[in-house]
Design a protein around this motif. Structure first.
Motif, mmCIF file in Angstrom:
data_model
loop_
_atom_site.group_PDB
_atom_site.id
_atom_site.type_symbol
_atom_site.label_atom_id
_atom_site.label_comp_id
_atom_site.label_asym_id
_atom_site.label_seq_id
_atom_site.Cartn_x
_atom_site.Cartn_y
_atom_site.Cartn_z
ATOM 1 N N PHE A 36 4.046 0.257 -7.368
ATOM 2 C CA PHE A 36 2.770 -0.327 -6.793
ATOM 3 C C PHE A 36 1.633 -0.561 -7.629
ATOM 4 N N PRO A 37 1.786 -1.462 -8.778
ATOM 5 C CA PRO A 37 0.689 -1.449 -9.837
ATOM 6 C C PRO A 37 -0.789 -1.430 -9.223
ATOM 7 N N LYS A 38 -0.840 -2.438 -8.074
ATOM 8 C CA LYS A 38 -2.102 -2.825 -7.617
ATOM 9 C C LYS A 38 -2.802 -1.273 -6.995
ATOM 10 N N GLU A 39 -1.818 -0.529 -6.259
ATOM 11 C CA GLU A 39 -2.490 0.881 -5.659
ATOM 12 C C GLU A 39 -2.772 1.571 -6.822
ATOM 13 N N ARG A 40 -1.931 1.786 -7.830
ATOM 14 C CA ARG A 40 -2.288 2.709 -8.857
ATOM 15 C C ARG A 40 -3.562 2.207 -9.688
ATOM 16 N N ASP A 41 -3.782 0.956 -9.920
ATOM 17 C CA ASP A 41 -4.858 0.575 -10.436
ATOM 18 C C ASP A 41 -6.276 0.917 -9.690
ATOM 19 N N SER A 48 0.789 -1.262 -0.040
ATOM 20 C CA SER A 48 0.243 -0.174 -0.054
ATOM 21 C C SER A 48 0.953 1.162 -0.076
ATOM 22 N N ILE A 49 0.427 2.311 -0.652
ATOM 23 C CA ILE A 49 1.010 3.575 -0.642
ATOM 24 C C ILE A 49 0.150 4.465 0.263
#
Length: 455
Positions: free
Chosen positions: A256-261, A206-207
Protein backbone atom coordinates in the motif's frame (compact mmCIF):
# COMPACT_ATOMS: atom_id res chain seq x y z
CA UNK A 1 18.14 -8.80 38.93
CA UNK A 2 16.50 -12.10 37.81
CA UNK A 3 12.98 -12.78 38.97
CA UNK A 4 14.01 -16.24 40.22
CA UNK A 5 16.07 -14.55 42.97
CA UNK A 6 13.16 -12.79 44.59
CA UNK A 7 13.23 -12.60 48.38
CA UNK A 8 10.73 -14.20 50.73
CA UNK A 9 8.89 -11.06 51.71
CA UNK A 10 6.57 -9.30 49.26
CA UNK A 11 7.32 -5.85 50.64
CA UNK A 12 11.00 -6.38 49.84
CA UNK A 13 10.07 -7.64 46.38
CA UNK A 14 8.00 -4.53 45.80
CA UNK A 15 10.86 -2.25 46.77
CA UNK A 16 13.36 -4.07 44.59
CA UNK A 17 11.06 -4.14 41.58
CA UNK A 18 10.12 -0.49 42.00
CA UNK A 19 13.78 0.40 41.52
CA UNK A 20 13.81 -1.42 38.17
CA UNK A 21 10.55 0.11 37.01
CA UNK A 22 7.84 -2.35 38.08
CA UNK A 23 5.79 -2.05 41.24
CA UNK A 24 4.07 -5.23 42.42
CA UNK A 25 0.60 -4.49 43.75
CA UNK A 26 0.72 -0.80 42.79
CA UNK A 27 -2.13 0.95 40.95
CA UNK A 28 -1.83 1.07 37.16
CA UNK A 29 -1.14 4.81 37.17
CA UNK A 30 1.78 4.39 39.57
CA UNK A 31 3.25 1.49 37.61
CA UNK A 32 3.20 3.50 34.38
CA UNK A 33 4.97 6.46 36.03
CA UNK A 34 8.06 4.40 36.87
CA UNK A 35 11.10 4.34 34.61
CA UNK A 36 10.94 1.74 31.83
CA UNK A 37 14.34 0.69 30.56
CA UNK A 38 13.74 -2.83 29.17
CA UNK A 39 11.06 -3.69 26.61
CA UNK A 40 10.56 -7.08 24.97
CA UNK A 41 8.35 -7.78 21.98
CA UNK A 42 7.42 -10.68 19.74
CA UNK A 43 4.85 -12.25 17.46
CA UNK A 44 3.75 -15.52 15.86
CA UNK A 45 3.27 -17.89 18.80
CA UNK A 46 1.37 -21.08 18.12
CA UNK A 47 -0.49 -22.11 21.24
CA UNK A 48 -0.16 -25.77 20.20
CA UNK A 49 3.66 -25.77 20.07
CA UNK A 50 6.21 -25.79 22.89
CA UNK A 51 7.25 -22.24 23.87
CA UNK A 52 10.65 -22.52 25.59
CA UNK A 53 11.59 -19.00 24.44
CA UNK A 54 9.67 -17.53 27.39
CA UNK A 55 12.59 -18.54 29.63
CA UNK A 56 14.92 -16.25 27.66
CA UNK A 57 12.39 -13.42 27.84
CA UNK A 58 12.05 -13.91 31.60
CA UNK A 59 15.83 -13.72 31.95
CA UNK A 60 15.81 -10.45 29.99
CA UNK A 61 13.49 -9.17 32.75
CA UNK A 62 11.36 -6.77 30.69
CA UNK A 63 9.30 -4.00 32.26
CA UNK A 64 6.94 -4.11 29.26
CA UNK A 65 6.13 -6.92 26.83
CA UNK A 66 4.47 -6.08 23.50
CA UNK A 67 2.51 -8.57 21.38
CA UNK A 68 2.73 -7.73 17.67
CA UNK A 69 0.18 -10.17 16.33
CA UNK A 70 -0.45 -13.84 15.62
CA UNK A 71 -0.53 -14.13 19.39
CA UNK A 72 -2.41 -17.36 18.74
CA UNK A 73 -3.16 -19.25 15.56
CA UNK A 74 -6.92 -19.16 15.61
CA UNK A 75 -7.81 -20.11 12.05
CA UNK A 76 -7.83 -23.66 10.68
CA UNK A 77 -5.20 -24.57 8.11
CA UNK A 78 -6.09 -27.34 5.70
CA UNK A 79 -3.21 -29.49 4.41
CA UNK A 80 -1.70 -28.96 0.98
CA UNK A 81 -3.72 -31.03 -1.51
CA UNK A 82 -3.10 -30.93 -5.23
CA UNK A 83 -5.64 -33.63 -6.08
CA UNK A 84 -8.86 -35.00 -4.61
CA UNK A 85 -12.24 -33.54 -3.74
CA UNK A 86 -10.80 -30.66 -1.70
CA UNK A 87 -7.86 -29.12 -3.54
CA UNK A 88 -6.11 -26.33 -1.64
CA UNK A 89 -3.29 -25.50 -4.08
CA UNK A 90 -2.76 -25.35 -7.80
CA UNK A 91 -4.68 -23.55 -10.56
CA UNK A 92 -7.62 -25.89 -10.02
CA UNK A 93 -7.97 -25.47 -6.26
CA UNK A 94 -11.61 -25.40 -5.19
CA UNK A 95 -11.46 -24.68 -1.42
CA UNK A 96 -9.56 -22.06 0.60
CA UNK A 97 -6.58 -23.34 2.55
CA UNK A 98 -7.53 -21.34 5.66
CA UNK A 99 -10.97 -21.19 7.28
CA UNK A 100 -12.02 -19.37 10.49
CA UNK A 101 -12.62 -21.12 13.80
CA UNK A 102 -15.75 -20.85 15.90
CA UNK A 103 -15.88 -18.40 18.80
CA UNK A 104 -15.69 -21.32 21.22
CA UNK A 105 -12.55 -22.69 19.56
CA UNK A 106 -10.91 -19.25 19.42
CA UNK A 107 -11.56 -18.77 23.15
CA UNK A 108 -10.13 -22.21 23.89
CA UNK A 109 -6.93 -21.40 21.99
CA UNK A 110 -6.54 -18.09 23.79
CA UNK A 111 -7.00 -19.83 27.15
CA UNK A 112 -4.32 -22.36 26.24
CA UNK A 113 -1.88 -19.60 25.28
CA UNK A 114 -2.67 -17.61 28.40
CA UNK A 115 -2.08 -20.57 30.73
CA UNK A 116 1.46 -21.21 29.44
CA UNK A 117 3.70 -21.09 32.56
CA UNK A 118 6.36 -18.90 30.93
CA UNK A 119 3.85 -16.40 29.64
CA UNK A 120 2.01 -16.44 32.97
CA UNK A 121 5.27 -15.36 34.62
CA UNK A 122 5.58 -12.45 32.19
CA UNK A 123 1.99 -11.38 32.86
CA UNK A 124 2.64 -11.24 36.59
CA UNK A 125 5.89 -9.31 36.42
CA UNK A 126 5.60 -6.99 33.41
CA UNK A 127 3.06 -4.77 31.73
CA UNK A 128 1.66 -6.72 28.75
CA UNK A 129 0.15 -4.83 25.81
CA UNK A 130 -0.43 -5.77 22.20
CA UNK A 131 -2.22 -5.74 18.89
CA UNK A 132 -3.18 -8.50 16.46
CA UNK A 133 -2.36 -9.82 13.01
CA UNK A 134 -4.27 -12.09 10.65
CA UNK A 135 -4.24 -15.46 12.45
CA UNK A 136 -5.54 -14.07 15.76
CA UNK A 137 -7.76 -11.66 13.84
CA UNK A 138 -9.36 -14.87 12.66
CA UNK A 139 -8.29 -15.62 9.08
CA UNK A 140 -5.06 -15.65 7.11
CA UNK A 141 -4.42 -12.40 5.18
CA UNK A 142 -7.90 -11.08 6.06
CA UNK A 143 -8.89 -7.43 6.15
CA UNK A 144 -12.02 -5.38 6.70
CA UNK A 145 -14.21 -7.89 4.84
CA UNK A 146 -13.88 -10.48 7.64
CA UNK A 147 -17.29 -10.80 9.32
CA UNK A 148 -16.16 -12.10 12.71
CA UNK A 149 -13.84 -9.24 13.59
CA UNK A 150 -16.04 -7.70 16.32
CA UNK A 151 -16.31 -10.97 18.22
CA UNK A 152 -12.62 -11.69 17.87
CA UNK A 153 -11.75 -8.17 19.03
CA UNK A 154 -13.45 -8.92 22.33
CA UNK A 155 -11.56 -12.21 22.66
CA UNK A 156 -8.20 -10.53 22.02
CA UNK A 157 -8.88 -7.82 24.59
CA UNK A 158 -9.87 -10.48 27.12
CA UNK A 159 -6.55 -12.22 26.41
CA UNK A 160 -4.70 -8.93 27.01
CA UNK A 161 -6.58 -8.36 30.30
CA UNK A 162 -8.03 -5.13 28.97
CA UNK A 163 -10.34 -3.56 31.61
CA UNK A 164 -14.12 -3.81 30.98
CA UNK A 165 -14.39 -0.01 30.66
CA UNK A 166 -11.42 0.32 28.27
CA UNK A 167 -11.98 2.58 25.23
CA UNK A 168 -10.58 -0.28 23.13
CA UNK A 169 -13.77 -2.22 23.84
CA UNK A 170 -15.94 0.58 22.45
CA UNK A 171 -14.13 1.32 19.20
CA UNK A 172 -13.85 -0.44 15.86
CA UNK A 173 -10.34 -1.89 15.96
CA UNK A 174 -7.74 -2.64 18.62
CA UNK A 175 -5.39 0.32 18.09
CA UNK A 176 -4.17 1.97 21.30
CA UNK A 177 -1.38 4.07 22.82
CA UNK A 178 0.45 3.98 26.14
CA UNK A 179 2.90 6.33 27.83
CA UNK A 180 5.34 4.96 30.38
CA UNK A 181 7.75 6.73 32.72
CA UNK A 182 8.09 10.10 34.45
CA UNK A 183 8.59 13.40 32.62
CA UNK A 184 11.95 13.51 30.91
CA UNK A 185 12.13 9.71 30.65
CA UNK A 186 8.89 8.92 28.89
CA UNK A 187 8.33 6.17 26.34
CA UNK A 188 5.22 6.30 24.17
CA UNK A 189 4.01 3.10 22.52
CA UNK A 190 1.52 3.41 19.66
CA UNK A 191 -0.05 0.13 18.56
CA UNK A 192 -1.70 0.10 15.14
CA UNK A 193 -4.50 -2.14 13.90
CA UNK A 194 -3.57 -3.22 10.36
CA UNK A 195 -6.55 -5.59 9.93
CA UNK A 196 -9.91 -4.17 11.00
CA UNK A 197 -10.09 -1.41 8.35
CA UNK A 198 -7.66 -2.76 5.73
CA UNK A 199 -8.70 -2.83 2.09
CA UNK A 200 -7.90 -5.87 -0.09
CA UNK A 201 -4.26 -6.68 -0.82
CA UNK A 202 -2.79 -5.12 -3.97
CA UNK A 203 -5.62 -2.54 -4.02
CA UNK A 204 -3.34 0.31 -2.84
CA UNK A 205 -6.29 1.32 -0.68
CA UNK A 206 -6.26 2.00 3.05
CA UNK A 207 -4.65 0.02 5.84
CA UNK A 208 -5.79 2.03 8.86
CA UNK A 209 -9.10 3.55 7.79
CA UNK A 210 -10.10 7.18 8.27
CA UNK A 211 -10.90 7.05 12.01
CA UNK A 212 -7.60 5.40 12.89
CA UNK A 213 -5.67 7.88 10.74
CA UNK A 214 -7.32 10.76 12.62
CA UNK A 215 -6.44 9.13 15.93
CA UNK A 216 -2.83 8.48 14.86
CA UNK A 217 -2.35 12.10 13.79
CA UNK A 218 -3.58 13.23 17.20
CA UNK A 219 -1.22 10.82 18.98
CA UNK A 220 1.84 11.92 16.99
CA UNK A 221 1.04 15.59 17.49
CA UNK A 222 0.36 15.13 21.20
CA UNK A 223 2.78 15.78 24.09
CA UNK A 224 6.36 14.98 23.16
CA UNK A 225 8.24 12.00 24.56
CA UNK A 226 11.91 11.14 24.17
CA UNK A 227 11.04 7.79 22.57
CA UNK A 228 8.01 6.83 20.47
CA UNK A 229 7.60 3.20 19.41
CA UNK A 230 5.07 2.47 16.69
CA UNK A 231 4.01 -1.18 16.67
CA UNK A 232 2.70 -2.59 13.39
CA UNK A 233 1.82 -6.25 12.92
CA UNK A 234 3.22 -6.14 9.37
CA UNK A 235 6.55 -4.71 8.24
CA UNK A 236 6.57 -0.97 7.57
CA UNK A 237 9.91 -0.30 5.89
CA UNK A 238 10.86 -3.59 4.23
CA UNK A 239 8.95 -4.47 1.06
CA UNK A 240 10.47 -7.83 0.23
CA UNK A 241 7.54 -8.80 -1.99
CA UNK A 242 8.95 -6.38 -4.56
CA UNK A 243 12.01 -8.63 -4.83
CA UNK A 244 10.60 -12.09 -4.00
CA UNK A 245 7.68 -11.88 -6.43
CA UNK A 246 6.43 -13.63 -8.43
CA UNK A 247 7.80 -16.61 -6.47
CA UNK A 248 6.07 -15.65 -3.20
CA UNK A 249 4.69 -12.58 -1.45
CA UNK A 250 4.88 -11.22 2.10
CA UNK A 251 2.38 -8.78 3.55
CA UNK A 252 3.76 -5.34 4.32
CA UNK A 253 2.98 -1.63 4.11
CA UNK A 254 4.83 -1.77 0.79
CA UNK A 255 1.71 -3.33 -0.74
CA UNK A 256 0.00 0.00 0.00
CA UNK A 257 2.56 2.60 -1.13
CA UNK A 258 0.17 5.55 -0.75
CA UNK A 259 -0.54 4.57 2.84
CA UNK A 260 3.12 4.14 3.65
CA UNK A 261 3.97 7.51 2.14
CA UNK A 262 1.15 9.03 4.18
CA UNK A 263 2.58 7.47 7.35
CA UNK A 264 6.06 8.83 6.64
CA UNK A 265 4.66 12.32 5.90
CA UNK A 266 2.63 12.26 9.09
CA UNK A 267 5.74 11.50 11.16
CA UNK A 268 7.76 14.18 9.35
CA UNK A 269 5.01 16.81 9.69
CA UNK A 270 4.59 16.09 13.39
CA UNK A 271 8.27 17.02 13.98
CA UNK A 272 8.27 14.28 16.58
CA UNK A 273 11.72 13.02 17.57
CA UNK A 274 12.71 9.52 18.62
CA UNK A 275 10.26 7.53 16.47
CA UNK A 276 10.94 3.97 15.31
CA UNK A 277 8.89 0.90 14.34
CA UNK A 278 8.62 -2.65 15.61
CA UNK A 279 6.84 -5.34 13.58
CA UNK A 280 6.23 -9.07 13.15
CA UNK A 281 4.39 -11.46 10.77
CA UNK A 282 7.12 -12.76 8.44
CA UNK A 283 8.58 -15.64 10.51
CA UNK A 284 12.11 -14.27 10.62
CA UNK A 285 14.00 -11.49 12.35
CA UNK A 286 15.31 -8.44 10.49
CA UNK A 287 16.33 -4.83 11.11
CA UNK A 288 15.68 -2.29 8.36
CA UNK A 289 16.27 1.43 8.07
CA UNK A 290 14.98 4.23 5.83
CA UNK A 291 16.76 7.58 5.86
CA UNK A 292 14.69 9.62 3.40
CA UNK A 293 11.30 9.90 5.06
CA UNK A 294 11.15 11.81 8.33
CA UNK A 295 14.28 13.92 8.52
CA UNK A 296 16.16 11.28 10.52
CA UNK A 297 16.71 7.53 10.16
CA UNK A 298 13.57 5.46 10.68
CA UNK A 299 14.24 1.94 11.96
CA UNK A 300 11.92 -1.06 11.75
CA UNK A 301 12.87 -3.97 14.02
CA UNK A 302 11.03 -7.13 12.97
CA UNK A 303 10.76 -10.03 15.42
CA UNK A 304 8.95 -13.13 14.17
CA UNK A 305 8.28 -15.55 15.58
CA UNK A 306 8.26 -16.81 19.13
CA UNK A 307 7.50 -20.31 17.83
CA UNK A 308 6.77 -19.93 14.10
CA UNK A 309 9.99 -19.37 12.15
CA UNK A 310 10.92 -20.18 8.59
CA UNK A 311 13.71 -22.58 9.52
CA UNK A 312 11.36 -24.46 11.83
CA UNK A 313 9.20 -25.27 8.81
CA UNK A 314 11.95 -27.17 6.95
CA UNK A 315 14.34 -29.96 7.89
CA UNK A 316 17.81 -29.12 9.19
CA UNK A 317 19.67 -29.92 5.93
CA UNK A 318 17.61 -27.21 4.22
CA UNK A 319 18.51 -24.45 6.69
CA UNK A 320 21.55 -23.55 4.60
CA UNK A 321 19.33 -23.18 1.54
CA UNK A 322 16.94 -20.87 3.43
CA UNK A 323 19.84 -18.69 4.55
CA UNK A 324 21.26 -18.62 1.02
CA UNK A 325 17.91 -17.45 -0.37
CA UNK A 326 17.75 -14.74 2.33
CA UNK A 327 21.25 -13.58 1.38
CA UNK A 328 20.43 -13.65 -2.34
CA UNK A 329 17.22 -11.61 -1.98
CA UNK A 330 17.91 -7.89 -2.62
CA UNK A 331 17.18 -5.86 0.50
CA UNK A 332 18.64 -2.34 0.18
CA UNK A 333 17.04 -1.12 3.42
CA UNK A 334 18.25 -3.98 5.61
CA UNK A 335 20.85 -3.08 8.23
CA UNK A 336 23.92 -5.17 7.41
CA UNK A 337 26.89 -5.53 9.74
CA UNK A 338 29.46 -8.09 10.79
CA UNK A 339 27.78 -8.68 14.14
CA UNK A 340 24.84 -10.57 12.59
CA UNK A 341 24.89 -14.30 13.23
CA UNK A 342 24.35 -15.04 9.53
CA UNK A 343 25.63 -13.23 6.49
CA UNK A 344 22.12 -12.34 5.30
CA UNK A 345 21.45 -10.43 8.56
CA UNK A 346 18.14 -12.24 8.86
CA UNK A 347 17.34 -14.86 11.48
CA UNK A 348 14.93 -17.67 10.63
CA UNK A 349 14.78 -19.41 14.01
CA UNK A 350 12.51 -18.57 16.99
CA UNK A 351 13.34 -15.10 18.28
CA UNK A 352 12.15 -12.09 20.27
CA UNK A 353 12.94 -8.38 20.22
CA UNK A 354 14.74 -6.65 23.08
CA UNK A 355 15.09 -2.91 23.70
CA UNK A 356 17.41 -1.61 26.41
CA UNK A 357 17.32 2.13 27.15
CA UNK A 358 20.35 3.65 28.89
CA UNK A 359 18.76 6.73 30.43
CA UNK A 360 21.87 7.81 32.30
CA UNK A 361 24.04 7.98 29.17
CA UNK A 362 24.71 11.36 27.55
CA UNK A 363 23.06 11.40 25.09
CA UNK A 364 20.49 8.70 25.93
CA UNK A 365 21.32 5.46 24.11
CA UNK A 366 19.24 2.48 23.04
CA UNK A 367 20.42 -1.01 22.26
CA UNK A 368 17.84 -2.79 20.08
CA UNK A 369 18.36 -6.48 19.36
CA UNK A 370 16.85 -9.64 17.97
CA UNK A 371 17.61 -12.49 20.39
CA UNK A 372 17.42 -16.23 19.89
CA UNK A 373 15.69 -18.92 21.95
CA UNK A 374 18.30 -18.82 24.71
CA UNK A 375 18.49 -15.03 24.79
CA UNK A 376 21.69 -14.60 22.77
CA UNK A 377 21.74 -11.52 20.48
CA UNK A 378 21.83 -12.48 16.79
CA UNK A 379 21.67 -8.94 15.40
CA UNK A 380 21.30 -5.46 16.83
CA UNK A 381 21.88 -1.74 16.52
CA UNK A 382 23.02 0.97 18.92
CA UNK A 383 20.91 4.09 18.48
CA UNK A 384 21.59 7.44 20.11
CA UNK A 385 18.53 9.60 20.63
CA UNK A 386 20.60 12.49 19.29
CA UNK A 387 20.46 10.72 15.89
CA UNK A 388 16.67 10.58 15.94
CA UNK A 389 16.07 14.30 15.78
CA UNK A 390 14.47 15.88 12.74
CA UNK A 391 16.67 18.99 12.87
CA UNK A 392 19.81 16.95 12.20
CA UNK A 393 19.06 15.46 8.78
CA UNK A 394 17.35 16.70 5.63
CA UNK A 395 14.40 14.47 4.64
CA UNK A 396 15.98 14.01 1.22
CA UNK A 397 19.62 13.65 2.20
CA UNK A 398 21.59 11.62 -0.33
CA UNK A 399 25.16 11.77 0.97
CA UNK A 400 25.77 10.41 4.46
CA UNK A 401 22.41 8.67 4.58
CA UNK A 402 22.05 7.68 0.93
CA UNK A 403 22.86 4.05 1.62
CA UNK A 404 19.38 3.46 3.07
CA UNK A 405 17.32 5.49 0.62
CA UNK A 406 16.87 3.03 -2.26
CA UNK A 407 13.47 1.38 -2.07
CA UNK A 408 13.12 -2.13 -3.45
CA UNK A 409 10.82 -0.98 -6.26
CA UNK A 410 13.49 1.42 -7.55
CA UNK A 411 16.18 -1.24 -7.97
CA UNK A 412 17.36 -2.06 -11.51
CA UNK A 413 15.28 -4.86 -13.02
CA UNK A 414 18.08 -7.40 -13.12
CA UNK A 415 18.84 -6.76 -9.42
CA UNK A 416 15.25 -6.58 -8.23
CA UNK A 417 14.28 -9.91 -9.79
CA UNK A 418 17.55 -11.78 -9.38
CA UNK A 419 15.93 -14.28 -7.03
CA UNK A 420 13.27 -15.17 -9.59
CA UNK A 421 15.83 -15.11 -12.41
CA UNK A 422 18.09 -17.46 -10.44
CA UNK A 423 15.21 -19.79 -9.61
CA UNK A 424 13.88 -20.03 -13.15
CA UNK A 425 17.41 -20.34 -14.53
CA UNK A 426 18.09 -23.26 -12.20
CA UNK A 427 14.74 -24.78 -13.13
CA UNK A 428 15.51 -24.41 -16.84
CA UNK A 429 18.98 -25.90 -16.34
CA UNK A 430 17.44 -28.82 -14.46
CA UNK A 431 14.91 -29.42 -17.23
CA UNK A 432 17.60 -29.24 -19.91
CA UNK A 433 19.69 -31.69 -17.92
CA UNK A 434 16.76 -34.08 -17.54
CA UNK A 435 15.97 -33.82 -21.25
CA UNK A 436 19.63 -34.41 -22.08
CA UNK A 437 19.84 -37.43 -19.80
CA UNK A 438 16.60 -38.81 -21.21
CA UNK A 439 17.85 -38.33 -24.76
CA UNK A 440 21.16 -40.00 -23.92
CA UNK A 441 19.31 -42.90 -22.31
CA UNK A 442 17.13 -43.32 -25.41
CA UNK A 443 20.18 -43.30 -27.69
CA UNK A 444 21.91 -45.85 -25.48
CA UNK A 445 18.84 -48.04 -25.48
CA UNK A 446 18.52 -47.86 -29.27
CA UNK A 447 22.18 -48.70 -29.66
CA UNK A 448 21.84 -51.66 -27.32
CA UNK A 449 18.67 -52.82 -29.11
CA UNK A 450 20.33 -52.53 -32.50
CA UNK A 451 23.32 -54.50 -31.26
CA UNK A 452 21.05 -57.18 -29.81
CA UNK A 453 19.25 -57.59 -33.16
CA UNK A 454 22.55 -57.87 -35.02
CA UNK A 455 23.80 -60.51 -32.59
Amino acid sequence: MGWERRGRWWWLVGMMLSVTGICVGCPEEQRESLVVSRIAFGSCASQSDPQPIWNAIINFDPHVFIWLGDNIYGDVRRPFKLFGKERTIGPWKNVPRFIPSSEKEMKSRYNKAKSNPGYSHIRKNAKVIGTWDDHDYGLNDAGKEFDRKSTNQRLLLDFLDEPPDSPRRKQDGVYASYTFGPMGRQVKVILLDTRYHRDPLFSDGSILGSLQWTWLKKELNGPSTLITIIGSSIQVISNLSATTGPLFYLESWGHFPKERDRLFRLIADSKRDGVFFISGDVHFGEITRYDCASGYPLYDITSSGLTQAVEEAVSSPLHFFVRFVAWLTPAPLRVMNRNCRYRSCTFGQPNFGAIEIHWDATPVMMRIEIRDMIGFPVMGVNVSLSELQAKNVSPFATTEYGRHCSLEVTLPWIVRYRLAVSFYSMLAALLVTLVGLSYAAILAYRKWLHKSKCD
